[in-house]
Design an enzyme around this catalytic site. Sequence first.
Site, PDB file in Angstrom:
ATOM      1  N   TRP A   2       0.815  -1.231   0.000  1.00 19.83           N
ATOM      2  CA  TRP A   2       0.000   0.000   0.000  1.00 19.83           C
ATOM      3  C   TRP A   2       0.838   1.266   0.000  1.00 19.83           C
ATOM      4  O   TRP A   2       0.291   2.364  -0.019  1.00 19.83           O
ATOM      5  CB  TRP A   2      -0.940  -0.008   1.217  1.00 19.83           C
ATOM      6  CG  TRP A   2      -2.239  -0.689   0.917  1.00 19.83           C
ATOM      7  CD1 TRP A   2      -2.479  -1.589  -0.081  1.00 19.83           C
ATOM      8  CD2 TRP A   2      -3.482  -0.517   1.603  1.00 19.83           C
ATOM      9  NE1 TRP A   2      -3.782  -2.007  -0.051  1.00 19.83           N
ATOM     10  CE2 TRP A   2      -4.423  -1.351   0.975  1.00 19.83           C
ATOM     11  CE3 TRP A   2      -3.883   0.242   2.696  1.00 19.83           C
ATOM     12  CZ2 TRP A   2      -5.739  -1.435   1.396  1.00 19.83           C
ATOM     13  CZ3 TRP A   2      -5.199   0.158   3.120  1.00 19.83           C
ATOM     14  CH2 TRP A   2      -6.118  -0.675   2.470  1.00 19.83           C
ATOM     15  N   LYS A   3       2.145   1.099   0.063  1.00 21.78           N
ATOM     16  CA  LYS A   3       3.040   2.268   0.091  1.00 21.78           C
ATOM     17  C   LYS A   3       2.552   3.290   1.127  1.00 21.78           C
ATOM     18  O   LYS A   3       2.017   2.908   2.159  1.00 21.78           O
ATOM     19  CB  LYS A   3       3.144   2.894  -1.300  1.00 21.78           C
ATOM     20  CG  LYS A   3       3.506   1.862  -2.360  1.00 21.78           C
ATOM     21  CD  LYS A   3       3.966   2.482  -3.624  1.00 21.78           C
ATOM     22  CE  LYS A   3       4.218   1.387  -4.642  1.00 21.78           C
ATOM     23  NZ  LYS A   3       5.106   1.793  -5.704  1.00 21.78           N
ATOM     24  N   HIS A  58      13.283  -2.468  -1.490  1.00 20.67           N
ATOM     25  CA  HIS A  58      12.418  -1.851  -2.506  1.00 20.67           C
ATOM     26  C   HIS A  58      13.157  -0.681  -3.151  1.00 20.67           C
ATOM     27  O   HIS A  58      13.872   0.058  -2.469  1.00 20.67           O
ATOM     28  CB  HIS A  58      11.110  -1.374  -1.855  1.00 20.67           C
ATOM     29  CG  HIS A  58      10.059  -1.050  -2.860  1.00 20.67           C
ATOM     30  ND1 HIS A  58      10.098   0.097  -3.623  1.00 20.67           N
ATOM     31  CD2 HIS A  58       8.947  -1.731  -3.258  1.00 20.67           C
ATOM     32  CE1 HIS A  58       9.049   0.106  -4.429  1.00 20.67           C
ATOM     33  NE2 HIS A  58       8.333  -0.989  -4.234  1.00 20.67           N
ATOM     34  N   GLY A  68       4.870   1.502 -11.209  1.00 19.87           N
ATOM     35  CA  GLY A  68       3.977   2.656 -11.326  1.00 19.87           C
ATOM     36  C   GLY A  68       3.900   3.268 -12.721  1.00 19.87           C
ATOM     37  O   GLY A  68       3.325   4.340 -12.905  1.00 19.87           O
ATOM     38  N   SER A 112       3.637  -2.623 -11.852  1.00 17.94           N
ATOM     39  CA  SER A 112       2.435  -2.341 -12.658  1.00 17.94           C
ATOM     40  C   SER A 112       1.568  -3.556 -12.944  1.00 17.94           C
ATOM     41  O   SER A 112       0.937  -3.628 -14.001  1.00 17.94           O
ATOM     42  CB  SER A 112       2.819  -1.669 -13.973  1.00 17.94           C
ATOM     43  OG  SER A 112       3.394  -0.415 -13.720  1.00 17.94           O
ATOM     44  N   GLY A 170       1.415  -2.970  -6.194  1.00 15.37           N
ATOM     45  CA  GLY A 170       1.331  -1.666  -5.547  1.00 15.37           C
ATOM     46  C   GLY A 170      -0.032  -1.038  -5.797  1.00 15.37           C
ATOM     47  O   GLY A 170      -1.045  -1.421  -5.194  1.00 15.37           O
ATOM     48  N   GLY A 171      -0.063  -0.086  -6.727  1.00 15.22           N
ATOM     49  CA  GLY A 171      -1.273   0.690  -7.010  1.00 15.22           C
ATOM     50  C   GLY A 171      -2.549  -0.143  -7.108  1.00 15.22           C
ATOM     51  O   GLY A 171      -3.566   0.200  -6.490  1.00 15.22           O
TER      52      GLY A 171
HETATM   53  C1  PEP Z   1       5.584  -1.767  -5.882  1.00 14.68           C
HETATM   54  O1  PEP Z   1       5.178  -0.995  -5.046  1.00 14.68           O
HETATM   55  O2  PEP Z   1       6.553  -2.478  -5.619  1.00 14.68           O
HETATM   56  C2  PEP Z   1       4.903  -1.865  -7.165  1.00 14.68           C
HETATM   57  C3  PEP Z   1       5.154  -2.886  -7.909  1.00 14.68           C
HETATM   58  O3  PEP Z   1       4.031  -0.865  -7.473  1.00 14.68           O
HETATM   59  P1  PEP Z   1       3.043  -0.818  -8.748  1.00 14.68           P
HETATM   60  O4  PEP Z   1       2.322  -2.142  -8.786  1.00 14.68           O
HETATM   61  O5  PEP Z   1       2.157   0.327  -8.455  1.00 14.68           O
HETATM   62  O6  PEP Z   1       3.895  -0.642  -9.953  1.00 14.68           O
END
Ligand code: PEP
Length: 250
Positions: A12-13, A99, A174, A211, A232-233
């Site tokens: 969730w960052k 990360h 992202g 992504s 992530g997102g």
């Molecule tokens: C991440 O936070 O490691 C990530 C993969 O983010 P996203 O899926 O948004 O690219």
Amino acid sequence: MTNKLRYFIANWKMYGDLKSLKSIDKVIKFTKLHKKKRFKLVYCPPYTLLHAFSDKLKKSTISIGAQNCHQENEYGAFTGSINAKMIRILGAKFVILGHSENRNDGDTDVIINQKIKSALKQKLNVLFCIGETFSQKKKKLTNKTLKKQISGGLKGLKKNSRIIISYEPVWSIGTGIIPKNIELERNIKFIKAEVKKQIKLKKVTVLYGGSVNLKNILTLNMIASIDGYLIGGASQKAKNLIDIIKKTYN
Ligand code: PEP
């Protein structure tokens, strides 16, 4: 499509507040209804929500993880930091380390290695992130970069340590862009071989991150060597996360 064990790590960052917890109800219900599917779901909320998540997920099969930790194993004068012991006490079973967003903030391979050792000492499962930048990829330095991150991060670890690798090309995070399957397959094979050289593990588990979304999950699922996803997102909306898991197992 598959019934092999796959991990889904929801990162969730720096998002979410107590109200966001409500959305997890749908996911808990989904996991209860799909007990036979062999997936392992781990929520990694910001530190501020670890306790609330831990409470909420107590009776479910969903685990929680932290997004980072300090390398120091004991309590100490480290303003603004949280160590592995503290997150373990809050109920975390996993921790994301290495990360790229933390590497950008100054985490070197040496620091990451110290963090990994500290987390393992607390019996946490480590989600160890590695990946090349776009410029490294363009200069054909992907293998060299991955090799350095693996040997630095995993240096001196005991055999069968609780390590899961998450391959996250920095240029994919992202951006909505993912590597071509052929490239991903090649890099994952390389990572598995390098990890084997560095540390004896019963099985080298490699997740893909960068992504992952509803549009590309079917393409990614075609790669048998991927053992799961760090998301992530797309993990912040319960429906998205559920649909990604559904598409993987239907
Ligand atoms: C991440 O936070 O490691 C990530 C993969 O983010 P996203 O899926 O948004 O690219």
